[in-house]
Design an enzyme around this catalytic site. Structure first.
Site: not given
Ligand code: FES
Length: 136
Positions: A78, A95, A97, A106, A110
């Site tokens: 995890k 982040c 994504c 981030c 994304h």
């Molecule tokens: S949300 Fe993953 S790099 Fe921006």
């Protein structure tokens, strides 16, 4: 089209009519070797159709690329990140994504992910109402 029609209306019924299908379960044991050989293509075709149908409708495990996290800390069971709330600063973007090279921060990855997949993910932005410099 005439060939297919003849196959379905004449050839197939004649083939099925001549198959040595026993009238009872016990009749299976009384089939001769040549009768079994005659049944073999039919039984093989039915088995193949059953298998193909089963494969088409059985529930499949999700494909590997349906995982959200494709490469970050895959050795861990995890992924958990702890951040001291006092060290957040005035604004930070986390982040969501799972494509950032600076995960959990981030880095804009994304945008590329969204372009390639049609997805619409973006970061979680934490922002103070008042900058830290104003509160000191
Ligand atoms: S949300 Fe993953 S790099 Fe921006």
């Amino acid at each position: 089209m005439e060939v297919i029609s003849s196959l379905i209306r004449v050839t197939l019924p004649n083939y099925l009519k001549n198959l040595p299908v026993p009238a009872s379960i016990m009749g299976i044991a009384r089939l001769s070797g040549s009768e079994w050989l005659q049944l073999l293509p039919f039984v093989g075709m039915i088995s193949l159709l059953s298998y193909v149908t089963y494969q088409a409708f059985r529930s499949k495990p999700p494909p590997k690329d349906s995982c959200v996290n494709l490469k970050i800390q895959k050795e861990s069971s995890k992924v958990v990140n702890m951040v001291d709330i006092e060290e957040l600063g005035d604004k930070v973007s986390y982040c969501r994504c799972w494509r950032s090279k600076k995960f959990p921060i981030c880095d804009g990855s994304h945008n590329k992910h969204n372009e390639e997949t049609g997805d619409n993910v973006g970061p979680l932005v934490l922002k103070r109402k008042e900058p830290l410099s104003a509160t000191k």
